[in-house]
Write an enzyme that holds these catalytic residues in place. Sequence first.
Site, mmCIF file in Angstrom:
data_model
loop_
_atom_site.group_PDB
_atom_site.id
_atom_site.type_symbol
_atom_site.label_atom_id
_atom_site.label_comp_id
_atom_site.label_asym_id
_atom_site.label_seq_id
_atom_site.Cartn_x
_atom_site.Cartn_y
_atom_site.Cartn_z
ATOM 1 N N GLU A 38 34.485 -42.301 -33.894
ATOM 2 C CA GLU A 38 33.800 -43.487 -34.382
ATOM 3 C C GLU A 38 33.988 -43.505 -35.905
ATOM 4 O O GLU A 38 33.710 -42.510 -36.569
ATOM 5 C CB GLU A 38 32.305 -43.411 -34.034
ATOM 6 C CG GLU A 38 31.605 -44.680 -34.465
ATOM 7 C CD GLU A 38 30.100 -44.684 -34.192
ATOM 8 O OE1 GLU A 38 29.572 -43.734 -33.595
ATOM 9 O OE2 GLU A 38 29.471 -45.673 -34.612
ATOM 10 N N ARG A 264 31.285 -27.945 -27.533
ATOM 11 C CA ARG A 264 31.605 -28.346 -28.900
ATOM 12 C C ARG A 264 31.667 -27.121 -29.792
ATOM 13 O O ARG A 264 31.174 -26.052 -29.446
ATOM 14 C CB ARG A 264 30.577 -29.335 -29.419
ATOM 15 C CG ARG A 264 29.180 -28.785 -29.576
ATOM 16 C CD ARG A 264 28.148 -29.869 -29.843
ATOM 17 N NE ARG A 264 28.307 -30.515 -31.133
ATOM 18 C CZ ARG A 264 28.657 -31.802 -31.279
ATOM 19 N NH1 ARG A 264 28.892 -32.556 -30.225
ATOM 20 N NH2 ARG A 264 28.741 -32.326 -32.464
ATOM 21 N N LYS A 274 27.936 -35.712 -38.518
ATOM 22 C CA LYS A 274 28.214 -36.679 -39.574
ATOM 23 C C LYS A 274 26.926 -37.160 -40.228
ATOM 24 O O LYS A 274 26.887 -37.406 -41.418
ATOM 25 C CB LYS A 274 28.991 -37.864 -38.992
ATOM 26 C CG LYS A 274 30.441 -37.522 -38.717
ATOM 27 C CD LYS A 274 31.208 -38.710 -38.191
ATOM 28 C CE LYS A 274 30.980 -38.885 -36.711
ATOM 29 N NZ LYS A 274 31.906 -39.851 -36.099
HETATM 30 P P1 ATP Z 1 28.971 -36.057 -34.961
HETATM 31 O O1 ATP Z 1 28.143 -35.328 -33.944
HETATM 32 O O2 ATP Z 1 29.459 -35.205 -36.063
HETATM 33 O O3 ATP Z 1 28.358 -37.310 -35.450
HETATM 34 P P2 ATP Z 1 30.430 -37.463 -33.045
HETATM 35 O O4 ATP Z 1 30.551 -36.789 -31.757
HETATM 36 O O5 ATP Z 1 29.421 -38.529 -33.145
HETATM 37 O O6 ATP Z 1 30.270 -36.393 -34.183
HETATM 38 P P3 ATP Z 1 32.794 -38.968 -32.820
HETATM 39 O O7 ATP Z 1 33.496 -39.713 -33.881
HETATM 40 O O8 ATP Z 1 32.126 -39.725 -31.739
HETATM 41 O O9 ATP Z 1 31.773 -38.038 -33.560
HETATM 42 O O10 ATP Z 1 33.718 -37.848 -32.212
HETATM 43 C C1 ATP Z 1 35.064 -38.007 -31.891
HETATM 44 C C2 ATP Z 1 35.455 -36.931 -30.931
HETATM 45 O O11 ATP Z 1 35.279 -35.652 -31.520
HETATM 46 C C3 ATP Z 1 34.590 -36.968 -29.694
HETATM 47 O O12 ATP Z 1 35.441 -36.851 -28.564
HETATM 48 C C4 ATP Z 1 33.692 -35.791 -29.837
HETATM 49 O O13 ATP Z 1 33.348 -35.245 -28.598
HETATM 50 C C5 ATP Z 1 34.542 -34.816 -30.663
HETATM 51 N N1 ATP Z 1 33.697 -33.907 -31.407
HETATM 52 C C6 ATP Z 1 32.724 -34.236 -32.284
HETATM 53 N N2 ATP Z 1 32.110 -33.132 -32.747
HETATM 54 C C7 ATP Z 1 32.708 -32.072 -32.156
HETATM 55 C C8 ATP Z 1 32.521 -30.660 -32.208
HETATM 56 N N3 ATP Z 1 31.590 -30.092 -32.989
HETATM 57 N N4 ATP Z 1 33.325 -29.880 -31.460
HETATM 58 C C9 ATP Z 1 34.278 -30.428 -30.687
HETATM 59 N N5 ATP Z 1 34.500 -31.748 -30.578
HETATM 60 C C10 ATP Z 1 33.728 -32.573 -31.299
HETATM 61 MG MG MG Z 2 29.707 -39.578 -31.073
#
Ligand code: ATP
Ligand code: MG
Length: 562
Positions: A38, A264, A274
């Site tokens: 995102e 994760r 984020k």
């Molecule tokens: P955040 O929790 O930091 O806000 P998010 O999951 O909201 O991260 P996205 O932009 O939706 O961020 O994530 C893009 C991809 O990265 C998704 O497929 C998500 O599952 C993966 N991802 C995010 N954080 C991690 C992590 N700590 N370890 C592995 N994959 C991750």
């Molecule tokens: Mg997300």
Amino acid sequence: MDTTEKIETKPADFIRQIIAEDLRTGKHAGTVTRFPPEPNGFLHIGHAKSICLNFGIALENNGVCHMRFDDTNPSKEEVAYVESIQKDVKWLGFDWHDKLFYASDYFPALYNYAVELIKMAKAYVCDLSAEEIREYRGTLTEPGKESPWRNRSIEENLDLFERMKKGEFAEGSHVLRAKIDMQSPNLNMRDPVIYRILKVEHHRTGDTWCIYPMYDYTHCLSDAIEGITHSLCTLEFEDHRPLYDWVLDTLKTPCHPQQIEFARLNLTYTVMSKRKMLQLVEGGYVDGWDDPRMLTVSGLRRRGYTPASIRNFCSLIGIGKKESWIDMGVLENAVRDDLNNTAARVMCVLDPIKVVIDNYPEDQVEELEAQNHPQNSEMGTRKLPFSQELYIERSDFMENPPGKFHRLGPGREVRLRYGYLVRCVSFVKDEAGSVQEIHCTYDPATRGGSAPDGRKIKGTIHWVSARHAIPTTVRLYDRLFLTENPEADKNTDFKTHLNPDSRISMAGAMAEPSLTALPPGAQVQFERQGYFSVDPLESSAGRPVFNRIVTLRDSWAKLQHD
Ligand code: ATP
Ligand code: MG
């Protein structure tokens, strides 16, 4: 070659096993994965894990990995994030070729799918407020309650949904919900909201839309539209999988990707969301998303991490199904291991004190030969100017050294790296009693560092020629947090765990002259100090500013051990 020698291969993780089996049985024509960020922040090391997994699997299987921006929440998304994310993925070494997509490109298709759901009596417009919807949803122990609007006629729903789209209603007054099961033990299945009114401009679609689809509804359909075979996501989406499948099954999409969840990345001494990172940026606790202490891809890049070290780290930690924590030391070791092989060795004195060699001719300058890498002669040699006045590290001199101190002290002899053996004959103090200058004599027979009479000298120290050294600023970066899990205690603000010494600036450092030629971003090892890189933003021509990437050894492990 010794035939008994084993080639080390790591066993495939459970996701790679599933994909290999699908290829073997011919379930899909090929493998198509996607990375779906995102655009509401910069990528962090956790995203790197997902990037390495998705792009890695595509590379290994002759497949493709789509780059898809999951841009369904216009109030938090920005073009700047879209750009930084693309830059980061490329920098990590991956390529989506022409497969760049945006969920917003599917807004018309998603709208049509929603109309279809309404026509199947599988979706309805609900007038409850957000608060009421939450109340009606129930809890893990209490079943939900049906919305009074649940049984509107298809005609009425079609009419209301269209009018939502036209902008006739205020934000929050209506939503479109999937009609699934308010009694479901899975809260995600209790008539989830799939569309909401948001009178916000979108960074790509402008004001075309004032209703926006929700993540769960958008994600599965975007995957299906793109023909994704394996939709890999983190464990928190496990409970959303029934909804993912329900949407695709109900709409009978021609493609039904398999969602697979993995654990994760959790890393000690940092925060990995984020939202939290944004707090650090907006609160001025760090200097932006690319602050070298941030565990963002851009922060790691600016700090001097190499893409290979991050890829190696991701491969080392592997992919599993159970939540776990990785120690920050593992990441630091990955960059140490990489730079140990590739970084040239140079000398820089961080906290200089002057040394005068009394018996060295005042006007003489010698060019001493120094190796750029002790184990790799292919990296060549360079010339180091040597003259009567040098700088050494203040901590390499002690007025009253203990026996085990193998560096400089009154009457003691030490080896100057690639130079001579020198012996301290006197030192000068200022009025406050701090040492200002050290006087030594050198032994002209010891050029290169060894004594012809075979006398043993235990200590070797680094130095620079005072006349030739370049003044530079060195930033000693350390972990941003003092505790392993700054978020462990929900009642304490994670920011109270910030490390006040995470950046120490050495503004009076003196570097050997060869360092003026380093390009921005270049990595070197300062002998005895650690790995450093030329900061791309703060350096100017001939005036490098250095960032410490990592110390030579894991000093935190030692601290814990002590
Ligand atoms: P955040 O929790 O930091 O806000 P998010 O999951 O909201 O991260 P996205 O932009 O939706 O961020 O994530 C893009 C991809 O990265 C998704 O497929 C998500 O599952 C993966 N991802 C995010 N954080 C991690 C992590 N700590 N370890 C592995 N994959 C991750
Ligand atoms: Mg997300």
